[in-house]
Scaffold this motif. Structure first.
Motif, PDB file in Angstrom:
ATOM      1  N   ALA A 261      -1.977  -0.835  -0.724  1.00  0.00           N
ATOM      2  CA  ALA A 261      -1.210  -0.386   0.441  1.00  0.00           C
ATOM      3  C   ALA A 261      -2.017  -0.473   1.732  1.00  0.00           C
ATOM      4  O   ALA A 261      -1.494  -0.843   2.787  1.00  0.00           O
ATOM      5  CB  ALA A 261      -0.730   1.050   0.217  1.00  0.00           C
ATOM      6  N   GLY A 262      -3.301  -0.122   1.660  1.00  0.00           N
ATOM      7  CA  GLY A 262      -4.115  -0.120   2.862  1.00  0.00           C
ATOM      8  C   GLY A 262      -4.274  -1.478   3.503  1.00  0.00           C
ATOM      9  O   GLY A 262      -4.420  -1.582   4.726  1.00  0.00           O
ATOM     10  N   MET A 263      -4.263  -2.539   2.702  1.00  0.00           N
ATOM     11  CA  MET A 263      -4.366  -3.881   3.251  1.00  0.00           C
ATOM     12  C   MET A 263      -3.014  -4.422   3.710  1.00  0.00           C
ATOM     13  O   MET A 263      -2.957  -5.416   4.435  1.00  0.00           O
ATOM     14  CB  MET A 263      -4.993  -4.824   2.218  1.00  0.00           C
ATOM     15  CG  MET A 263      -6.450  -4.523   1.899  1.00  0.00           C
ATOM     16  SD  MET A 263      -7.525  -4.508   3.353  1.00  0.00           S
ATOM     17  CE  MET A 263      -7.323  -6.180   3.952  1.00  0.00           C
ATOM     18  N   GLU A 264      -1.933  -3.798   3.264  1.00  0.00           N
ATOM     19  CA  GLU A 264      -0.620  -4.220   3.732  1.00  0.00           C
ATOM     20  C   GLU A 264      -0.336  -3.677   5.130  1.00  0.00           C
ATOM     21  O   GLU A 264       0.008  -4.427   6.041  1.00  0.00           O
ATOM     22  CB  GLU A 264       0.452  -3.766   2.746  1.00  0.00           C
ATOM     23  CG  GLU A 264       0.386  -4.482   1.405  1.00  0.00           C
ATOM     24  CD  GLU A 264       1.568  -4.133   0.516  1.00  0.00           C
ATOM     25  OE1 GLU A 264       2.719  -4.251   0.968  1.00  0.00           O
ATOM     26  OE2 GLU A 264       1.335  -3.733  -0.642  1.00  0.00           O
ATOM     27  N   ARG A 265      -0.467  -2.373   5.305  1.00  0.00           N
ATOM     28  CA  ARG A 265      -0.211  -1.761   6.608  1.00  0.00           C
ATOM     29  C   ARG A 265      -1.019  -0.487   6.725  1.00  0.00           C
ATOM     30  O   ARG A 265      -1.065   0.323   5.806  1.00  0.00           O
ATOM     31  CB  ARG A 265       1.281  -1.468   6.796  1.00  0.00           C
ATOM     32  CG  ARG A 265       1.639  -0.884   8.179  1.00  0.00           C
ATOM     33  CD  ARG A 265       3.144  -0.830   8.385  1.00  0.00           C
ATOM     34  NE  ARG A 265       3.718  -2.175   8.425  1.00  0.00           N
ATOM     35  CZ  ARG A 265       3.816  -2.922   9.527  1.00  0.00           C
ATOM     36  NH1 ARG A 265       3.378  -2.450  10.678  1.00  0.00           N
ATOM     37  NH2 ARG A 265       4.354  -4.124   9.475  1.00  0.00           N
ATOM     38  N   PHE A 266      -1.653  -0.310   7.879  1.00  0.00           N
ATOM     39  CA  PHE A 266      -2.460   0.865   8.151  1.00  0.00           C
ATOM     40  C   PHE A 266      -1.799   1.686   9.238  1.00  0.00           C
ATOM     41  O   PHE A 266      -1.603   1.219  10.360  1.00  0.00           O
ATOM     42  CB  PHE A 266      -3.864   0.449   8.588  1.00  0.00           C
ATOM     43  CG  PHE A 266      -4.723   1.572   9.097  1.00  0.00           C
ATOM     44  CD1 PHE A 266      -4.831   2.766   8.385  1.00  0.00           C
ATOM     45  CD2 PHE A 266      -5.448   1.444  10.273  1.00  0.00           C
ATOM     46  CE1 PHE A 266      -5.626   3.806   8.856  1.00  0.00           C
ATOM     47  CE2 PHE A 266      -6.250   2.466  10.737  1.00  0.00           C
ATOM     48  CZ  PHE A 266      -6.337   3.652  10.031  1.00  0.00           C
ATOM     49  N   LYS A 267      -1.443   2.925   8.889  1.00  0.00           N
ATOM     50  CA  LYS A 267      -0.870   3.850   9.862  1.00  0.00           C
ATOM     51  C   LYS A 267      -1.984   4.773  10.346  1.00  0.00           C
ATOM     52  O   LYS A 267      -2.287   5.790   9.726  1.00  0.00           O
ATOM     53  CB  LYS A 267       0.274   4.639   9.234  1.00  0.00           C
ATOM     54  CG  LYS A 267       1.500   3.778   8.945  1.00  0.00           C
ATOM     55  CD  LYS A 267       2.708   4.626   8.570  1.00  0.00           C
ATOM     56  CE  LYS A 267       3.960   3.770   8.499  1.00  0.00           C
ATOM     57  NZ  LYS A 267       5.171   4.574   8.206  1.00  0.00           N
ATOM     58  N   ASN A 268      -2.575   4.390  11.465  1.00  0.00           N
ATOM     59  CA  ASN A 268      -3.752   5.077  11.984  1.00  0.00           C
ATOM     60  C   ASN A 268      -3.379   6.485  12.440  1.00  0.00           C
ATOM     61  O   ASN A 268      -2.624   6.659  13.401  1.00  0.00           O
ATOM     62  CB  ASN A 268      -4.333   4.287  13.158  1.00  0.00           C
ATOM     63  CG  ASN A 268      -5.685   4.800  13.572  1.00  0.00           C
ATOM     64  OD1 ASN A 268      -6.042   5.943  13.336  1.00  0.00           O
ATOM     65  ND2 ASN A 268      -6.464   3.943  14.217  1.00  0.00           N
ATOM     66  N   PRO A 269      -3.903   7.520  11.787  1.00  0.00           N
ATOM     67  CA  PRO A 269      -3.542   8.886  12.172  1.00  0.00           C
ATOM     68  C   PRO A 269      -4.158   9.342  13.482  1.00  0.00           C
ATOM     69  O   PRO A 269      -3.868  10.444  13.950  1.00  0.00           O
ATOM     70  CB  PRO A 269      -4.064   9.723  10.993  1.00  0.00           C
ATOM     71  CG  PRO A 269      -5.163   8.912  10.407  1.00  0.00           C
ATOM     72  CD  PRO A 269      -4.776   7.482  10.608  1.00  0.00           C
ATOM     73  N   GLN A 270      -5.000   8.478  14.093  1.00  0.00           N
ATOM     74  CA  GLN A 270      -5.632   8.840  15.361  1.00  0.00           C
ATOM     75  C   GLN A 270      -4.772   8.479  16.573  1.00  0.00           C
ATOM     76  O   GLN A 270      -5.095   8.898  17.690  1.00  0.00           O
ATOM     77  CB  GLN A 270      -6.989   8.114  15.490  1.00  0.00           C
ATOM     78  CG  GLN A 270      -7.970   8.402  14.369  1.00  0.00           C
ATOM     79  CD  GLN A 270      -8.749   9.690  14.589  1.00  0.00           C
ATOM     80  OE1 GLN A 270      -8.504  10.414  15.549  1.00  0.00           O
ATOM     81  NE2 GLN A 270      -9.675   9.988  13.694  1.00  0.00           N
ATOM     82  N   THR A 271      -3.700   7.704  16.372  1.00  0.00           N
ATOM     83  CA  THR A 271      -2.881   7.266  17.502  1.00  0.00           C
ATOM     84  C   THR A 271      -1.402   7.481  17.208  1.00  0.00           C
ATOM     85  O   THR A 271      -0.967   7.333  16.063  1.00  0.00           O
ATOM     86  CB  THR A 271      -3.111   5.775  17.808  1.00  0.00           C
ATOM     87  OG1 THR A 271      -2.602   4.983  16.718  1.00  0.00           O
ATOM     88  CG2 THR A 271      -4.588   5.467  18.002  1.00  0.00           C
TER      89      THR A 271
END
Length: 763
Positions: A261-271
């Motif tokens: 999942a991490g290489m498919e899409r990263f939902k950055n919790p910092q932004t």
């Protein structure tokens, strides 16, 4: 408010299964982080602790070795880093009363999850010969027991001194100094089981067994290849670096048997934008069969060589050796065999080639998916070949990037934790301390187990880690451990290694990264080296879990005084009082640490020199970067069998089990599962949800069985299967190892499936 630990072991072979996720992090990661932290620490302690993780005036995360940039976020940690911190800073305690209530036979039946959830160990405890439970012991008596056993050995080489990757530079330096002053190079470490293949391959090809890139290089790359690695679970902060690279225009190829999942899409919790939409990372996903990577990179190298103008002729001429041999070997690379070995299609490989040729600056990152195979070293050499062909070592935005696991595993090796030390290192150590270090090579992890099994080793002293849980061939390893006269573990929490002991055993509780460390000269700090060669300070901010804890440097120093006595002129007492005195000695022994105490005072620390990166100088035997041309290998799997890779769940770090979920893969509430492609399952008659025993097959004919696994139909590569370790370590033969590095081949296990045997009748 923090919660109490579980009283009973939950069922681990009956999980709920839902479709895998296609994005990592985001709101679920924040929610899970806060839940775990609150359970272990309570709200106030959570805030006080997590805001110090990976800060310049704080402590280094006890999880992975991913580096930090010069500019830090307020929340400079990931979900799994927060879990590691929460488990160390927990308010739960394991006191002598716990051991009185839980004899060794009881502990031996418990899962690693249950053991780890009990909390921090508060006092040293001793298991006497013939006793069935640990009892409190004074530190003085504990060191006397160690001295009794070590001085009674017929040879210093009957002792083994194991190191976990969380050990600080200062403690590691003292530990190897003690071992060598005692008279042995038996210094196995966790690197033997993970990136030893990387170090072996890189030392031969570029002259230094470390990666050649820094964080800024990732941000400047045109192409990043992530091979045999799952950053979303194992190194989540790496996703932020990949996102920044994508924003700057980089392309990313992922090479892995499982979609992650991490290489498919990263939902950055910092932004805010990251939380809502996220960033797609993969431009190309190559779903390779387990062990097919060397064949893939060899064919890519052949195609690069055959493409007019694709090689960096000036770099090859001036800086490399062995090019003609590689060209000759590459001519044998065959499309048909490569497609068989990899399970890929020709258009997929051609698209990867086009992306490589379009890139002026390429980085290849990798982890255990490349290292833990018989041909792991050869595979990494082939990766280096690709980079050398295009001149992609020693310039910005390009290079090799082995992504280390534990937070100071690279630093421990730099400090001399190695069973095969360089003569120059031993010469410098001897000159500084007036000792004569042994020159004969010692035992790595696999050879240490063999020595215990065969009676050639009698004492195991482990500086952290979970030796029993991390090592292969569980039944063989546990039997070997039980032959020891003494096992000693320096630990913060319980794990399986405390339940599988020698005739006598000690557990020595130590300070963690989060704990304040105050010695006779005042408050101390330790140092660590990250995966990219940055050395920085780590300062705990919490009151220790118990007044009875000692720091790792103090434990080594006191043990050395007890064992070596007046024969040693090393100032062990001074080292315990003031860690700056240790760093002064490191500065005089190890190149790159000159003026250590002054440089480490700089916020963020300093970068170690790296000749290939810094000046395109390659300290190999040829004086140049070496092309290599090993024969191509890949696993051949008999009909009716699959090739198993062992891996982590998302609620896991190495052998530490934080929970029973693997959220991104859709697994909830259990660990004894095996992931099988639906088409393979149909051919083998494996129904989703059915239970099976996994039986390993190896040339020795020994049956290795992991019973009671739930079958999960999952989109892994055809012919492949996946299951969690340490539960499947029992299937990995002790002598199934990588050529050269001797790393256990935990990603290449041939298995068959048999109907699950019924549980034995309790009566």
């Amino acid at each position: 408010m923090a919660t109490k630990p579980p009283t009973g072991d939950p069922v681990q072979d009956a999980p709920q299964v839902t479709p895998p996720k296609h994005a990592a992090a985001g709101l679920p990661a924040i929610g899970h982080t806060l839940k775990i932290a609150q359970q272990q620490m309570g709200l106030a302690r959570t805030a006080r602790t997590l805001l110090k993780v990976n800060q310049k005036d704080g402590f280094d995360c006890p999880g992975c070795a991913w580096p930090e940039g010069d500019k830090r976020h307020t929340a400079e940690f990931c979900e799994n880093g927060a879990k590691a911190v929460a488990e160390e800073a927990t308010l739960r305690r394991v006191t002598p009363a716990f051991f009185a209530a839980h004899p060794l036979p009881d502990l031996a039946t418990r899962s690693g999850y249950w053991l780890g959830q009990q909390g921090r160990i508060t006092e040293p405890v001793y298991l006497a010969e013939g006793s069935d439970r640990y009892e409190a012991v004074t530190w003085e008596r504990a060191f006397a027991i160690i001295a009794e056993e070590l001085t009674a050995l017929d040879s210093p080489d009957e002792a083994l001194f194991y190191t976990s990757g969380r050990t600080s530079n200062e403690a590691a330096f003292l530990f190897q100094l003690f071992a060598r002053e005692f008279g042995t190079n038996n210094l196995p470490d966790c690197s033997n089981m993970c990136h030893e293949s990387s170090g072996s391959a890189l030392t031969e090809t570029i002259g230094i067994g470390k990666g050649s890139v820094n964080l800024e290089d990732l941000h400047q790359a045109d192409l990043i290849i992530v091979a045999g690695q799952n950053p979303g679970t194992n190194h989540p902060r790496m996703l932020s670096a990949l996102e920044k690279a994508k924003t700057a225009g980089a392309k990313i190829i992922s090479v892995n048997p499982l979609p992650e999942a991490g290489m498919e899409r990263f939902k950055n919790p910092q932004t805010p934008a990251g939380m809502l939409k996220g960033t797609a990372l993969n431009d190309l996903f190559l779903q390779i069969r387990i062990g097919g990577d060397q064949a893939l990179f060899r064919l890519l190298n052949k195609l690069v060589i055959e493409t007019e103008g694709a090689t960096d002729e000036t770099f090859i001429r001036e800086h490399t050796h062995g090019y003609d041999e590689l060209v000759a070997a590459a001519q044998d690379a065959d499309w048909a065999e490569t497609l068989t070995a990899t399970g890929l299609t020709r258009p997929e490989i051609e698209r990867a080639l086009a992306m490589i040729l379009a890139s002026e600056r390429t980085i290849v990152c990798w982890a255990m998916g490349l290292t833990q195979h018989k041909h792991g070293v050869a595979t990494i050499r082939e990766v280096v070949n690709l980079l050398l062909l295009r001149g992609n070592i020693g310039r910005p935005g390009a290079g090799v990037c082995p992504v280390r696991g534990h937070s100071n595993v690279q630093g421990d090796r730099t400090m001399g934790i190695f069973e095969r030390p360089a003569p120059a290192f031993l010469d410098a150590l001897d000159l500084e301390f007036g000792i004569t270090s042994p020159r004969a090579h010692g035992y790595d992890v696999v050879r240490s187990i063999e020595a215990l099994r065969d009676g050639r080793a009698k004492v195991l002293f482990a500086m952290g880690g979970n030796f029993v849980g991390a090592t292969p061939d569980t039944d063989v390893t546990e039997a070997a451990i039980r032959r020891a006269s003494l096992t000693v573990h320096v630990s913060t929490k319980l794990n399986r290694s405390h339940a599988v002991t020698g005739r006598r055993a000690l557990i020595l509780p130590t300070l963690g990264r989060t704990d304040k460390d105050v010695q006779a000269s005042g408050k101390q700090f330790v140092t660590v080296e990250d995966s990219m060669g940055m050395v920085h300070a780590s300062r705990g901010n919490l009151a220790p879990a118990s007044p009875h804890l000692l720091s790792e440097p103090a434990i080594v120093a006191r043990m050395a005084r007890a064992v070596l006595g007046d024969t040693s002129t090393t100032p062990w007492e001074e080292f315990e009082k003031d860690y700056a005195s240790i760093r002064d000695r490191i500065a005089r022994v190890i190149a790159g640490f000159e003026d250590f105490n002054t440089r480490i005072a700089h916020p963020g620390g300093f970068r170690l020199p790296h000749a290939p990166r810094d000046e395109r100088r390659f300290p190999t035997k040829t004086g140049k970067a070496n092309f290599t041309a090993a024969p191509v290998e890949y696993p051949r799997v008999p009909e009716g069998r699959l090739l198993l890779q062992t891996l982590r769940s998302h609620d896991q770090y190495n052998t530490t089990i934080y929970g029973l979920d693997d959220r991104y893969r859709g697994i909830t509430g259990g660990r004894r599962i095996v992931m099988v492609h639906p088409d393979d399952a149909a051919e083998l008659g494996l129904a989703d949800g059915a239970y099976t025993d996994l039986v390993g097959e190896w040339k020795d004919g020994v049956e290795r069985r992991a019973p009671g696994f739930r079958i999960v139909h999952y989109p892994t590569a055809r012919g492949c299967a996946a299951a969690y370790y340490p539960e499947t370590n029992v299937l990995v033969p002790l002598d199934s190892t990588a050529d050269t590095s001797n790393t256990p081949a935990s990603k290449s296990v041939v298995i068959r499936f048999e109907p699950a045997r019924p549980a034995p009748d309790p009566a």
